[in-house]
Design a protein around this motif. Sequence first.
Motif, mmCIF file in Angstrom:
data_model
loop_
_atom_site.group_PDB
_atom_site.id
_atom_site.type_symbol
_atom_site.label_atom_id
_atom_site.label_comp_id
_atom_site.label_asym_id
_atom_site.label_seq_id
_atom_site.Cartn_x
_atom_site.Cartn_y
_atom_site.Cartn_z
ATOM 1 N N GLY A 130 0.775 -1.147 -0.005
ATOM 2 C CA GLY A 130 -0.028 0.120 -0.044
ATOM 3 C C GLY A 130 0.767 1.125 0.140
ATOM 4 N N ALA A 131 1.980 1.343 -0.578
ATOM 5 C CA ALA A 131 2.996 2.294 -0.540
ATOM 6 C C ALA A 131 2.379 3.364 -1.323
ATOM 7 C CB ALA A 131 4.165 1.954 -1.164
ATOM 8 N N GLU A 132 2.636 4.851 -1.097
ATOM 9 C CA GLU A 132 2.232 5.935 -1.631
ATOM 10 C C GLU A 132 3.012 6.318 -3.080
ATOM 11 O OE1 GLU A 132 -0.062 8.369 -1.019
ATOM 12 O OE2 GLU A 132 -0.726 7.028 0.858
ATOM 13 N N HIS A 133 2.689 6.471 -4.073
ATOM 14 C CA HIS A 133 3.459 6.545 -5.247
ATOM 15 C C HIS A 133 2.994 7.544 -6.379
ATOM 16 C CE1 HIS A 133 0.320 4.177 -7.873
ATOM 17 N NE2 HIS A 133 0.086 3.952 -6.545
ATOM 18 N N SER A 145 20.144 7.095 -10.383
ATOM 19 C CA SER A 145 21.317 7.246 -9.531
ATOM 20 C C SER A 145 20.993 7.118 -8.072
ATOM 21 C CB SER A 145 22.311 8.219 -9.908
ATOM 22 O OG SER A 145 22.806 8.452 -11.229
ATOM 23 N N ALA A 146 19.940 8.174 -7.945
ATOM 24 C CA ALA A 146 19.897 8.216 -6.334
ATOM 25 C C ALA A 146 18.966 6.776 -6.002
ATOM 26 C CB ALA A 146 18.606 9.123 -6.380
ATOM 27 N N ALA A 147 18.136 6.171 -6.814
ATOM 28 C CA ALA A 147 17.691 4.663 -6.450
ATOM 29 C C ALA A 147 18.740 3.837 -6.218
ATOM 30 C CB ALA A 147 16.700 4.348 -7.536
ATOM 31 N N ALA A 148 19.592 3.939 -7.193
ATOM 32 C CA ALA A 148 20.695 2.905 -6.960
ATOM 33 C C ALA A 148 21.501 3.059 -5.722
ATOM 34 C CB ALA A 148 21.623 2.905 -8.204
ATOM 35 N N ILE A 160 10.564 4.054 -7.879
ATOM 36 C CA ILE A 160 9.191 4.281 -7.703
ATOM 37 C C ILE A 160 9.116 5.194 -6.158
ATOM 38 C CG2 ILE A 160 6.804 3.785 -7.293
ATOM 39 C CD1 ILE A 160 7.296 1.411 -9.527
ATOM 40 N N LEU A 161 9.791 4.510 -5.373
ATOM 41 C CA LEU A 161 9.815 5.173 -4.030
ATOM 42 C C LEU A 161 10.500 6.476 -3.956
ATOM 43 C CD1 LEU A 161 10.590 1.862 -1.767
ATOM 44 C CD2 LEU A 161 8.195 3.256 -1.982
ATOM 45 N N GLU A 162 11.705 6.670 -4.756
ATOM 46 C CA GLU A 162 12.304 7.913 -4.811
ATOM 47 C C GLU A 162 11.349 8.956 -5.456
ATOM 48 O OE1 GLU A 162 15.513 8.621 -3.495
ATOM 49 O OE2 GLU A 162 15.336 6.646 -2.512
ATOM 50 N N ALA A 163 10.889 8.622 -6.714
ATOM 51 C CA ALA A 163 10.046 9.620 -7.356
ATOM 52 C C ALA A 163 8.767 10.191 -6.591
ATOM 53 C CB ALA A 163 9.218 8.775 -8.724
#
Length: 376
Positions: free
Chosen positions: A126-129, A304-307, A368-371
Amino acid sequence: MIDRVRLINDFIELVSLPAASKKEGAVAAHLCKKLTALGLEHEQDEVHLVTGGECGNVWAYWPATLPDAPALFFEAHMDSVSPCGGTEVVRKDGVLYSDGTTTLGGDDKSGIAAVLEAVRSLREEGAEHGAVQICFTVSEEIGCLGAANLDKKRLLADYGYCLDMGGSLGEIVYAAPKLYDVEVTVTGKAAHAGLEPEKGVNALLLASRCLSLLPASGRLDEETTLSVNTMSAGVGTNIICPEAKFVIDMRCRNSAKLDGLLIKIQKELTAVVEEGGGSIAFAVKEGCPAMELGKEHPCILLASAAARALGAEPKLKTSGGCADSNYLCGYGLPCALLATGMSAIHTTAEFLKEDDLYDTARWVRQLILEAAKMKK
Ligand SMILES: [Zn+2]
């Protein structure tokens, strides 16, 4: 969290299906079932009416819970190179192989399985996205036909990620070349090779003079390549060659520079051929557009941030090849190319480390979480 077992089982199921280019119908039907089970809106487009394949690209859409976050687009292709399909996966020491009679199909089912599992895990939690759009394309292996023919009005995202490359978590291609295939026809004049060769104009000889102008290495500079790899000429050993054809493969990561080079080459070759008494014609076929994102593009910074969030140092690279991501960039969607771990691709020795598949799914999930933390 990513369910590693489910992810690997999904992959094994996907590669067991037929997979040849233009024959992706079974994979598309399977994916539509999976997307229904996931609860995502989905549909197939009609590129097959142009490509002549069994089915169109498969599209899915996951509406945002955070409409201000940038919308992301994930893409992978459904076909593989032959011999492919019906893969019997052999698991050994954490690595997936085929049984040696087909390719594994990690190119590009690794990308598809990773995207499905990433979205599934986030939905379960149920993550916000932000909005997520998915496209699984057809016939990438025979000229990116699915991507080249899709309707760009369908593209709704801010940043795109094409999962279709060897390498591990954090490897990102941010620039790839525009391509021209230039078919050159040199026309001379036929004459008897023994009786009156001086009355002829040898097109093969003139074509070879054209070729001698090209660099032997095929590389002009860091971002530009140019080579001739096919040629046809002649009608008989005793006839002065009246016509010769060859194709120039020319690519550059700077579109404007490639256009300038094309004009220069046409001028130079025309001069050489006309000096020898022949004539020349050029048929320019546009291949893929360039991916010209640059290392600081937000699309690249996000990947890059996600990695980094997963503990991997990003490795930014350029490519000399054409992928679906080139076409997506050409439509105006900034689209990077991400590694999925696929290895020894286009051979029956192809393999995929289970850890790499797992990392790819984590990377998509993290993107998806970083965005979700950002505003458009
Ligand atoms: Zn591929």
